[in-house]
Design a protein around this motif. Structure first.
Motif, short mmCIF file in Angstrom:
data_model
loop_
_atom_site.label_atom_id
_atom_site.label_comp_id
_atom_site.label_asym_id
_atom_site.label_seq_id
_atom_site.Cartn_x
_atom_site.Cartn_y
_atom_site.Cartn_z
N GLU A 156 5.35 28.04 -9.91
CA GLU A 156 3.96 28.11 -10.46
C GLU A 156 4.33 25.97 -11.22
O GLU A 156 3.56 25.07 -10.51
CB GLU A 156 3.94 28.71 -11.15
CG GLU A 156 3.20 29.55 -10.69
CD GLU A 156 1.88 30.56 -11.48
OE1 GLU A 156 1.51 32.26 -10.68
OE2 GLU A 156 2.42 30.76 -13.18
N ASP A 157 5.16 26.49 -12.05
CA ASP A 157 5.21 24.97 -12.36
C ASP A 157 6.02 23.88 -11.83
O ASP A 157 5.17 22.82 -11.82
CB ASP A 157 6.64 25.12 -13.94
CG ASP A 157 6.51 24.98 -14.65
OD1 ASP A 157 4.80 25.64 -14.79
OD2 ASP A 157 6.65 25.87 -15.80
N ILE A 158 6.52 23.79 -10.61
CA ILE A 158 7.24 22.99 -9.69
C ILE A 158 5.59 22.95 -9.03
O ILE A 158 5.71 22.30 -8.35
CB ILE A 158 8.32 23.94 -8.82
CG1 ILE A 158 9.64 23.89 -9.48
CG2 ILE A 158 8.27 22.52 -7.38
CD1 ILE A 158 10.75 24.57 -8.85
N CYS A 159 5.31 23.40 -8.20
CA CYS A 159 3.64 23.74 -7.51
C CYS A 159 3.07 22.19 -7.96
O CYS A 159 2.30 21.10 -7.31
CB CYS A 159 4.00 25.33 -7.15
SG CYS A 159 4.64 25.41 -5.63
N SER A 160 2.36 22.63 -9.55
CA SER A 160 1.96 21.92 -10.38
C SER A 160 2.53 20.91 -10.11
O SER A 160 1.46 19.49 -9.95
CB SER A 160 1.53 22.22 -11.79
OG SER A 160 0.57 21.43 -12.93
N ARG A 161 3.50 20.00 -10.60
CA ARG A 161 4.35 18.91 -10.19
C ARG A 161 4.19 18.22 -9.14
O ARG A 161 3.32 17.31 -9.21
CB ARG A 161 5.64 19.00 -11.08
CG ARG A 161 5.94 19.10 -12.65
CD ARG A 161 7.21 18.81 -12.64
NE ARG A 161 7.94 18.95 -12.50
CZ ARG A 161 9.03 20.33 -12.33
NH1 ARG A 161 8.27 21.66 -13.27
NH2 ARG A 161 9.67 21.12 -11.65
N ARG A 162 3.78 18.53 -7.92
CA ARG A 162 3.91 18.38 -6.67
C ARG A 162 3.13 18.38 -6.02
O ARG A 162 3.11 18.07 -4.73
CB ARG A 162 5.42 18.84 -6.02
CG ARG A 162 6.48 18.58 -6.78
CD ARG A 162 8.23 19.46 -5.71
NE ARG A 162 9.74 18.86 -6.57
CZ ARG A 162 10.49 19.80 -6.03
NH1 ARG A 162 10.63 20.45 -5.20
NH2 ARG A 162 11.72 19.27 -7.26
N THR A 187 9.16 35.10 -15.15
CA THR A 187 10.42 33.68 -15.54
C THR A 187 9.84 32.77 -14.26
O THR A 187 10.42 31.85 -14.13
CB THR A 187 11.39 34.26 -16.22
OG1 THR A 187 11.31 34.65 -16.96
CG2 THR A 187 12.98 32.93 -15.71
N CYS A 225 15.16 27.07 -10.51
CA CYS A 225 14.48 25.56 -10.11
C CYS A 225 15.09 24.69 -8.87
O CYS A 225 14.53 24.31 -8.29
CB CYS A 225 14.89 24.89 -11.17
SG CYS A 225 13.69 24.47 -12.87
N LYS A 243 15.96 31.09 -14.39
CA LYS A 243 14.84 29.64 -14.89
C LYS A 243 15.76 28.92 -13.85
O LYS A 243 15.05 27.94 -13.21
CB LYS A 243 14.73 29.56 -16.09
CG LYS A 243 13.40 27.95 -16.00
CD LYS A 243 13.29 27.95 -17.49
CE LYS A 243 11.80 26.90 -17.36
NZ LYS A 243 11.84 26.45 -18.80
N GLY A 298 6.41 31.80 -13.11
CA GLY A 298 6.21 30.73 -13.87
C GLY A 298 7.00 29.17 -13.59
O GLY A 298 6.56 28.11 -13.32
N THR A 299 8.44 29.53 -13.00
CA THR A 299 8.79 28.28 -12.84
C THR A 299 8.41 28.28 -11.14
O THR A 299 8.30 26.52 -11.55
CB THR A 299 10.42 28.56 -12.88
OG1 THR A 299 10.96 29.07 -13.61
CG2 THR A 299 11.10 27.12 -12.68
#
Length: 419
Positions: free
Chosen positions: A199-205, A193, A173, A169, A196-197
């Motif tokens: 996808e989280d970065i893309c969602s925030r940005r 893992t 990142c 993870k 998912g990481t």
């Protein structure tokens, strides 16, 4: 020219500097050349260089001026900085080194200085687009100062844990740090893992993530060709010159970038795609460098890379005996690498590339179970290690040199002197 390269070599003593402050200020003094050209930024653990070479080859075939920045080099520093396949000229490199040196106000590392050279060269020529390979990680890498049209992440596995983090993870990142605000990232990475990481970065940005195997698909044929099915384009019965079945995944990633760039207005025809993939070259990856005996070199330098190499040795090559010459840097997971190699090799010759970070062969031997020691030899000098492998190899045997790109470069130089 020699004085300039000596200065560059001296910068290696500064080691790794995790942060982009100094290189940002240096590039600002140089006029921010990284903003003068379009770019594709390629990160990941393995396959970055191959993907970059494939993509650059396709783009060059369209007639564009295409910069390619990769690392490390094998035989000549100028390999790192190319335009349309041609290395930077010696006089140009010397002039650029002096320019960057005059503008240095604080310590920058060897890689940061080299990155500034590449960006300045691409801006001065100028290029239409640059294909840029990340050095290490991504988030704080010097290359991450370009504003990419699209970011590519090949795959993510454990590496450089001292700098990037101890788990997947954390490393994902860092790799995902090349995804820009409102940007587009295309990845061939797998695993819950890692995905998912990202996808989280893309969602925030507010960025978009496309995945090879989900949004983009590849189908291999029994004839050795493959077909690409993208979001906008489909290409059938393609061939690539790079050895190894895993290169199809790297080609798919390059084609997904081509697909995206074509949608952004670049004129990239199907004949350019076909020809670009066919003529792409990338040294040091499953590369034949000699016959009688057959010798291949492969720059795999972490467990994931060695695993891919071993799969290729089993599926893509025929031989009676396998003799492996191996040298590894001390900051690599050499226990994990040797575990796979010793299970496949008939003879394993441990050596030491002429690089200060190289692991002494005795330390490599210490992690190999004693039950295998009868199949292991130590030859400190890499050239003599190759000579020993050649002396052991029969007519139908294969010699494979691996473990470090530094070792691959030394062996290629040695073999070139035979001719």
């Amino acid at each position: 020219m020699n004085d300039s390269l000596v200065y560059l070599d001296e910068l290696k003593q500064r080691g790794i500097q995790f942060g982009i402050g100094p290189i940002s200020r240096l590039l600002h003094r140089l006029g921010n050349p990284q903003h003068e050209f379009r770019a594709v930024l390629i990160g990941g653990t393995n396959g970055k260089g191959s993907t970059a070479a494939l993509l650059a080859s396709v783009l060059e075939t369209t007639g564009m001026a295409v910069g390619l920045y990769t690392s490390p080099h094998l035989c000549d520093f100028r390999e790192r900085i190319r335009i349309n396949g041609c290395m930077i000229e010696e006089h140009e490199l010397s002039d650029l080194i002096e320019t960057v040196r005059r503008n240095s106000r604080e310590d920058v590392t060897y890689f940061e200085f080299t990155t500034a050279l590449a960006f300045l060269h691409f801006a001065k020529r100028p290029v239409d687009i640059a294909v840029v390979e990340v050095g290490m990680g991504g988030r704080l890498d010097a290359t991450n100062l370009v504003s990419p049209e699209v970011s590519l992440i090949t795959n993510v596995s454990l590496e450089h844990q001292k700098f990037l983090g101890r788990d997947l993870k954390s490393i994902a990142c860092e790799k995902g740090g090349i995804i820009g605000e409102n940007g587009v990232c295309i990845t061939a990475a797998t695993g819950r893992t890692v995905i998912g990481t990202l996808e989280d970065i893309c969602s925030r940005r507010r960025a978009t993530l496309y995945r090879i195997g989900k949004d983009v698909r590849v189908r291999r044929s029994a004839r050795g060709t493959f077909s690409y099915y993208g979001r906008n384009k489909c290409y059938r019965d393609l061939t690539i010159s790079l050895a190894g079945r895993y290169q199809v995944t790297n080609a798919a990633l390059a084609l997904a970038a081509v697909d995206y760039l074509a949608g952004r207005g670049m004129d990239i025809s199907e004949p350019s795609v076909i020809e670009g993939l066919r003529k792409a070259r990338w040294e040091g990856r499953l590369e034949y460098i000699a016959q009688r005996p057959r010798i291949i070199v492969d720059g795999a330098h972490n467990p994931a890379g060695i695993a891919a190499l071993c799969r290729a040795l089993v599926s893509d090559f025929t031989y009676t005996g396998l003799i492996v010459v191996c040298g590894i840097l001390h900051d690599k997971n050499y226990a994990g690498m040797l575990k796979r190699l010793i299970a496949l090799a008939d003879v394993l010759i441990l050596t030491r590339p002429r690089e200060e970070r190289a692991t002494p062969p005795a330390e490599l031997l210490a992690v190999i179970p004693p039950s295998y020691h009868d199949h292991v030899e130590i030859v400190e000098d890499s050239g003599r290690a190759l000579d020993r492998a050649r002396s052991l190899a029969g007519h139908d045997d294969l010699v494979c040199v691996t473990g470090s790109l530094y070792l691959v470069g030394e062996i290629k130089k040695a073999v070139s002197s035979w001719r």
